[in-house]
Write a protein that holds these residues in place. Structure first.
Motif, PDB file in Angstrom:
ATOM      1  N   TYR A  61      -9.494  21.111  17.285  1.00  0.00           N
ATOM      2  CA  TYR A  61      -8.387  20.263  16.845  1.00  0.00           C
ATOM      3  C   TYR A  61      -7.988  20.576  15.397  1.00  0.00           C
ATOM      4  O   TYR A  61      -6.808  20.735  15.086  1.00  0.00           O
ATOM      5  CB  TYR A  61      -8.779  18.790  16.974  1.00  0.00           C
ATOM      6  CG  TYR A  61      -7.799  17.849  16.323  1.00  0.00           C
ATOM      7  CD1 TYR A  61      -6.593  17.556  16.931  1.00  0.00           C
ATOM      8  CD2 TYR A  61      -8.070  17.279  15.080  1.00  0.00           C
ATOM      9  CE1 TYR A  61      -5.680  16.701  16.337  1.00  0.00           C
ATOM     10  CE2 TYR A  61      -7.167  16.431  14.482  1.00  0.00           C
ATOM     11  CZ  TYR A  61      -5.970  16.147  15.108  1.00  0.00           C
ATOM     12  OH  TYR A  61      -5.073  15.323  14.514  1.00  0.00           O
ATOM     13  N   PHE A  64      -6.145  23.826  15.117  1.00  0.00           N
ATOM     14  CA  PHE A  64      -4.788  23.708  15.647  1.00  0.00           C
ATOM     15  C   PHE A  64      -3.872  23.026  14.628  1.00  0.00           C
ATOM     16  O   PHE A  64      -2.770  23.504  14.350  1.00  0.00           O
ATOM     17  CB  PHE A  64      -4.790  22.917  16.955  1.00  0.00           C
ATOM     18  CG  PHE A  64      -3.411  22.624  17.474  1.00  0.00           C
ATOM     19  CD1 PHE A  64      -2.657  23.619  18.048  1.00  0.00           C
ATOM     20  CD2 PHE A  64      -2.875  21.353  17.365  1.00  0.00           C
ATOM     21  CE1 PHE A  64      -1.370  23.357  18.513  1.00  0.00           C
ATOM     22  CE2 PHE A  64      -1.601  21.079  17.819  1.00  0.00           C
ATOM     23  CZ  PHE A  64      -0.851  22.093  18.400  1.00  0.00           C
ATOM     24  N   ILE A  65      -4.312  21.923  14.059  1.00  0.00           N
ATOM     25  CA  ILE A  65      -3.504  21.182  13.091  1.00  0.00           C
ATOM     26  C   ILE A  65      -3.252  22.031  11.849  1.00  0.00           C
ATOM     27  O   ILE A  65      -2.113  22.154  11.380  1.00  0.00           O
ATOM     28  CB  ILE A  65      -4.192  19.848  12.708  1.00  0.00           C
ATOM     29  CG1 ILE A  65      -4.237  18.917  13.908  1.00  0.00           C
ATOM     30  CG2 ILE A  65      -3.489  19.190  11.530  1.00  0.00           C
ATOM     31  CD1 ILE A  65      -2.874  18.528  14.455  1.00  0.00           C
ATOM     32  N   TRP A  67      -3.407  25.343  11.383  1.00  0.00           N
ATOM     33  CA  TRP A  67      -2.570  26.522  11.637  1.00  0.00           C
ATOM     34  C   TRP A  67      -1.151  26.130  12.023  1.00  0.00           C
ATOM     35  O   TRP A  67      -0.211  26.850  11.730  1.00  0.00           O
ATOM     36  CB  TRP A  67      -3.205  27.393  12.699  1.00  0.00           C
ATOM     37  CG  TRP A  67      -4.353  28.211  12.175  1.00  0.00           C
ATOM     38  CD1 TRP A  67      -4.976  28.087  10.966  1.00  0.00           C
ATOM     39  CD2 TRP A  67      -5.004  29.283  12.838  1.00  0.00           C
ATOM     40  NE1 TRP A  67      -5.982  29.005  10.856  1.00  0.00           N
ATOM     41  CE2 TRP A  67      -6.023  29.750  11.982  1.00  0.00           C
ATOM     42  CE3 TRP A  67      -4.850  29.865  14.082  1.00  0.00           C
ATOM     43  CZ2 TRP A  67      -6.861  30.811  12.328  1.00  0.00           C
ATOM     44  CZ3 TRP A  67      -5.681  30.917  14.424  1.00  0.00           C
ATOM     45  CH2 TRP A  67      -6.674  31.384  13.555  1.00  0.00           C
ATOM     46  N   SER A  68      -0.984  24.990  12.666  1.00  0.00           N
ATOM     47  CA  SER A  68       0.370  24.523  12.985  1.00  0.00           C
ATOM     48  C   SER A  68       1.140  24.219  11.710  1.00  0.00           C
ATOM     49  O   SER A  68       2.307  24.587  11.568  1.00  0.00           O
ATOM     50  CB  SER A  68       0.324  23.270  13.852  1.00  0.00           C
ATOM     51  OG  SER A  68      -0.205  23.557  15.115  1.00  0.00           O
ATOM     52  N   ARG A  69       0.491  23.545  10.793  1.00  0.00           N
ATOM     53  CA  ARG A  69       1.143  23.209   9.511  1.00  0.00           C
ATOM     54  C   ARG A  69       1.468  24.451   8.700  1.00  0.00           C
ATOM     55  O   ARG A  69       2.453  24.468   7.965  1.00  0.00           O
ATOM     56  CB  ARG A  69       0.255  22.270   8.709  1.00  0.00           C
ATOM     57  CG  ARG A  69       0.204  20.886   9.297  1.00  0.00           C
ATOM     58  CD  ARG A  69      -0.651  19.958   8.483  1.00  0.00           C
ATOM     59  NE  ARG A  69      -0.684  18.645   9.126  1.00  0.00           N
ATOM     60  CZ  ARG A  69      -1.669  17.786   9.004  1.00  0.00           C
ATOM     61  NH1 ARG A  69      -2.718  18.085   8.239  1.00  0.00           N
ATOM     62  NH2 ARG A  69      -1.632  16.631   9.616  1.00  0.00           N
ATOM     63  N   GLY A  71       2.303  27.267  10.021  1.00  0.00           N
ATOM     64  CA  GLY A  71       3.292  28.057  10.750  1.00  0.00           C
ATOM     65  C   GLY A  71       2.725  29.296  11.421  1.00  0.00           C
ATOM     66  O   GLY A  71       3.468  30.205  11.785  1.00  0.00           O
ATOM     67  N   PHE A  73       1.307  29.696  14.409  1.00  0.00           N
ATOM     68  CA  PHE A  73       1.712  29.848  15.808  1.00  0.00           C
ATOM     69  C   PHE A  73       3.185  30.236  15.914  1.00  0.00           C
ATOM     70  O   PHE A  73       3.561  31.022  16.787  1.00  0.00           O
ATOM     71  CB  PHE A  73       1.425  28.573  16.602  1.00  0.00           C
ATOM     72  CG  PHE A  73      -0.039  28.235  16.648  1.00  0.00           C
ATOM     73  CD1 PHE A  73      -0.940  29.047  17.297  1.00  0.00           C
ATOM     74  CD2 PHE A  73      -0.524  27.098  16.010  1.00  0.00           C
ATOM     75  CE1 PHE A  73      -2.291  28.759  17.331  1.00  0.00           C
ATOM     76  CE2 PHE A  73      -1.867  26.785  16.034  1.00  0.00           C
ATOM     77  CZ  PHE A  73      -2.753  27.615  16.695  1.00  0.00           C
ATOM     78  N   ASN A  74       4.011  29.715  15.024  1.00  0.00           N
ATOM     79  CA  ASN A  74       5.435  30.087  15.026  1.00  0.00           C
ATOM     80  C   ASN A  74       5.612  31.570  14.716  1.00  0.00           C
ATOM     81  O   ASN A  74       6.430  32.249  15.337  1.00  0.00           O
ATOM     82  CB  ASN A  74       6.215  29.247  14.018  1.00  0.00           C
ATOM     83  CG  ASN A  74       6.323  27.806  14.434  1.00  0.00           C
ATOM     84  OD1 ASN A  74       6.176  27.471  15.598  1.00  0.00           O
ATOM     85  ND2 ASN A  74       6.558  26.940  13.462  1.00  0.00           N
ATOM     86  N   THR A  95       6.837  22.403  27.774  1.00  0.00           N
ATOM     87  CA  THR A  95       6.517  21.144  27.125  1.00  0.00           C
ATOM     88  C   THR A  95       6.916  19.982  28.027  1.00  0.00           C
ATOM     89  O   THR A  95       7.949  20.020  28.671  1.00  0.00           O
ATOM     90  CB  THR A  95       7.266  21.026  25.789  1.00  0.00           C
ATOM     91  OG1 THR A  95       6.916  22.143  24.980  1.00  0.00           O
ATOM     92  CG2 THR A  95       6.924  19.755  25.069  1.00  0.00           C
TER      93      THR A  95
END
Length: 122
Positions: A61, A64-65, A67-69, A71, A73-74, A95
Motif C-alpha cells: 500500500y 502504491f501511494i 509512487w502514485s504521488r 507520478g 505509474f503515469n 476502472t
C-alpha cells in the motif's frame, strides 16, 4: 497459490528506469511489491487481502501511494503506450466504481429526478 501474478525479469527491466532512486535503506524487492500492487488492483481486493507472498500489505500500500504521488505509474504507462507502435491498438480502462447499497432505491424514494419527465416537457 498458483494464480499469483509475478512480473517477469524482462518486464521489470523494461520499467525499472522509471522507478525513483532508493535513498539510504534499500527497498523491499520491487518486482514482488509491484506484482502485489497489480494483483490487488486487478482483482479489486483490499490491500490487507493481498496474499502474503507479495510481502506485508502495508508495504504494498505504501509503495502504491508513494509512487502514485510521484507520478511513477503515469510515466510508465505513457512510455509503454508511446512504444506501442501501431495506432490501430486500443487501450481500455477497466476502472469501476461501487455504488452505495442505497443508490438503487433513490428513484423510488423520489430523491433522484426522473429524466423521462424532463424529456417530455421539452
Amino acid at each position: 497459490m498458483d494464480d499469483l501474478l509475478l512480473l517477469s525479469e524482462a518486464q521489470m527491466r523494461r520499467i525499472e528506469p522509471y522507478f525513483p532512486l532508493s535513498h539510504g535503506v534499500p527497498r523491499v524487492d520491487d518486482r514482488r511489491v509491484l506484482s502485489g500492487i497489480l494483483f490487488v488492483i486487478r482483482n479489486g481486493l483490499r490491500w490487507r487481502d493481498a496474499p502474503s507472498a507479495y510481502g506485508p500489505h502495508k508495504a504494498i500500500y505504501n509503495r502504491f501511494i508513494r509512487w502514485s504521488r510521484l507520478g511513477v505509474f503515469n510515466r510508465i504507462l505513457a512510455e509503454l503506450a508511446a512504444q506501442g507502435g501501431s495506432a490501430d491498438l486500443l487501450m481500455i480502462d477497466a476502472t469501476h466504481l461501487k455504488a452505495h447499497r442505497t443508490a438503487a432505491s433513490l428513484l423510488k424514494k423520489g430523491l433522484y429526478p426522473d429524466l423521462s419527465d424532463a424529456a417530455e416537457a421539452d
